[in-house]
Design a protein around this motif. Structure first.
Motif, PDB file in Angstrom:
ATOM      1  N   TYR A  50      -4.081  14.056  -7.627  1.00 54.62           N
ATOM      2  CA  TYR A  50      -4.888  13.480  -8.699  1.00 54.62           C
ATOM      3  C   TYR A  50      -6.293  14.074  -8.668  1.00 54.62           C
ATOM      4  CZ  TYR A  50      -1.139  10.008  -8.758  1.00 54.62           C
ATOM      5  OH  TYR A  50       0.081   9.393  -8.838  1.00 54.62           O
ATOM      6  N   SER A  53      -9.913   9.581  -6.724  1.00 54.90           N
ATOM      7  CA  SER A  53      -9.250   8.692  -5.769  1.00 54.90           C
ATOM      8  C   SER A  53      -8.602   7.487  -6.427  1.00 54.90           C
ATOM      9  CB  SER A  53     -10.250   8.234  -4.703  1.00 54.90           C
ATOM     10  OG  SER A  53     -11.337   7.552  -5.310  1.00 54.90           O
ATOM     11  N   SER A  81      -2.229  14.561   1.086  1.00 57.56           N
ATOM     12  CA  SER A  81      -3.416  14.169   0.320  1.00 57.56           C
ATOM     13  C   SER A  81      -4.508  15.226   0.452  1.00 57.56           C
ATOM     14  CB  SER A  81      -3.936  12.815   0.801  1.00 57.56           C
ATOM     15  OG  SER A  81      -4.160  12.824   2.198  1.00 57.56           O
ATOM     16  N   ASP A  85      -7.961  13.066  -3.560  1.00 56.00           N
ATOM     17  CA  ASP A  85      -7.055  11.925  -3.553  1.00 56.00           C
ATOM     18  C   ASP A  85      -7.612  10.768  -2.732  1.00 56.00           C
ATOM     19  OD1 ASP A  85      -4.920  13.269  -4.996  1.00 56.00           O
ATOM     20  OD2 ASP A  85      -4.585  14.430  -3.160  1.00 56.00           O
ATOM     21  N   LEU A  90      -2.579   6.908  -2.348  1.00 58.24           N
ATOM     22  CA  LEU A  90      -1.500   7.877  -2.506  1.00 58.24           C
ATOM     23  C   LEU A  90      -0.329   7.530  -1.601  1.00 58.24           C
ATOM     24  CD1 LEU A  90      -0.671  10.580  -3.869  1.00 58.24           C
ATOM     25  CD2 LEU A  90      -1.586  11.746  -1.861  1.00 58.24           C
TER      26      LEU A  90
END
Length: 371
Positions: A50, A53, A81, A85, A90
């Motif tokens: 992503y 976060s 991660s 992230d 996650l």
């Protein structure tokens, strides 16, 4: 074993306030289609799944779609991660998902627990780890990213089964790597650099963080690069994912290019030239950086450009800044009159002094403002 290595998806990213989620979905489907049709055994995503976060719901939805399709095809997925992230978020339900062949490695304390696939390859995932987190997790005195990675990789080397191929997944900045403008620095002043030497002993190192595909030190220490261009500094990069064929004694790889829904390009020229070239441009929907060389003022430039190129995101006017040698203003100029300062500014921008008519117009305007 066939391994697909990708990284730095940055799901949910916006570029110049434009959502890239549809573009991301488009290239991720190409990764899924290749993995399913080509008999890929394992897909590695080396961090920065992503863009932040706490990702937006629609980004999480896209990730869910990708994982579901890969899982349904019987492909093992290994995720670590990255610095963008939120590791704990996650890793939600990681234990349950691992039983389904989806391994989310975001807990630094468990980095020495390998995922062994088909009794052939042991995968070790190192979540993004700065010196502080390594000191906190293991009680060792490390002060730099390089010292932290040296400690982590040595731990893996000490326990790795020599009868298995060893793949290490890491998210870091290898010293000498070529960065892009879209990457968030891991620390200030170059203190985030890590030596590639730490990864030499392993069969393959799947790296994330740098958005341009590249290798450092040896071809088996590779960045796959991001699947999309995330800054205009990346316009010349070829976006792809890496496919690795691995046995305990051999290594080969191939880079499979990705075709974006919209490319990211730079255009340069006078406004009329740019507009005329756009009439027959089959890629008018690309994300564009436009540098206009016109030396005269133009009203409503962005509107004119977007009539032809709807996704112009940034416009520069280098043609208005001809005289680079005279741009700086010193303290004496700051103390000059408004009329003199504007006259100097005009000369710097236009490359020629004001005419008498322009000076008269300026004088009258300033007088009116003062009154």
């Amino acid at each position: 074993m066939k391994i697909l290595h990708t990284s730095d998806w940055h799901l949910g990213r916006q570029f110049h306030n434009v959502s890239l989620l549809d573009d991301q979905r488009h290239v991720l489907q190409q990764i899924i289609d290749y993995a399913v049709s080509s008999g890929v055994d394992v897909v590695i995503i080396a961090g920065d799944i992503y863009d932040r976060s706490v990702p937006p719901a629609n980004a999480v939805s896209v990730m869910s779609e990708v994982i579901s399709q890969l899982h349904q095809a019987g492909i093992i997925v290994i995720i670590t991660s990255g610095n963008h992230d939120g590791a704990e978020r996650l890793g939600f339900a990681a234990g349950v998902m691992a039983s389904q062949g989806v391994h989310i490695l975001s807990d630094l304390s468990k980095f020495c627990e390998p995922i062994v696939v088909n009794d052939e390859v042991a995968f070790y995932g190192i979540p993004f780890a700065d010196p502080v987190s390594v000191r906190h997790a293991f009680g060792v005195e490390v002060n730099t990213h390089d010292e932290a990675m040296a400690y982590l990789t040595q731990r893996i080397t000490d326990i790795a089964d020599p009868s298995l191929a060893t793949v290490v997944i890491a998210h870091c900045f290898i010293d000498g790597g070529e960065p892009s403008d879209s990457e968030r620095p891991l620390s200030l002043g170059g203190a985030d650099c890590v030596s590639y030497q730490h990864f030499i002993p392993f069969s393959y190192t799947a790296l994330g963080h740098l958005h341009g595909r590249q290798y450092k030190g040896s071809e088996h220490i590779r960045y796959s690069g991001s699947p999309l261009k995330y800054s205009f500094s990346e316009t010349k990069q070829i976006k792809s994912f890496t496919v690795v064929e691995l046995t305990p004694s051999s290594f080969s790889f191939e880079q499979i290019p990705l075709i974006p829904k919209r490319d990211m390009r730079r255009l340069e020229g006078e406004l009329q030239q740019v507009l005329e070239s756009g009439v027959n441009d089959s890629a008018r929907d690309d994300y564009l950086y436009v540098a206009l060389t016109d030396t005269h003022a133009i009203m409503d430039v962005m509107s004119k450009l977007r009539d032809v190129y709807p996704n112009v995101l940034h416009v520069e006017r280098p043609g208005l800044m001809k005289s680079n040698d005279t741009r700086a203003l010193n303290k004496q100029r700051k103390q000059q009159s408004e009329e003199r300062m504007f006259s100097d500014f005009f000369s710097q921008v236009m490359g020629q002094p004001m005419t008498k008519e322009q000076q008269t117009c300026l004088h009258k305007t300033l007088q009116s403002l003062l009154e």
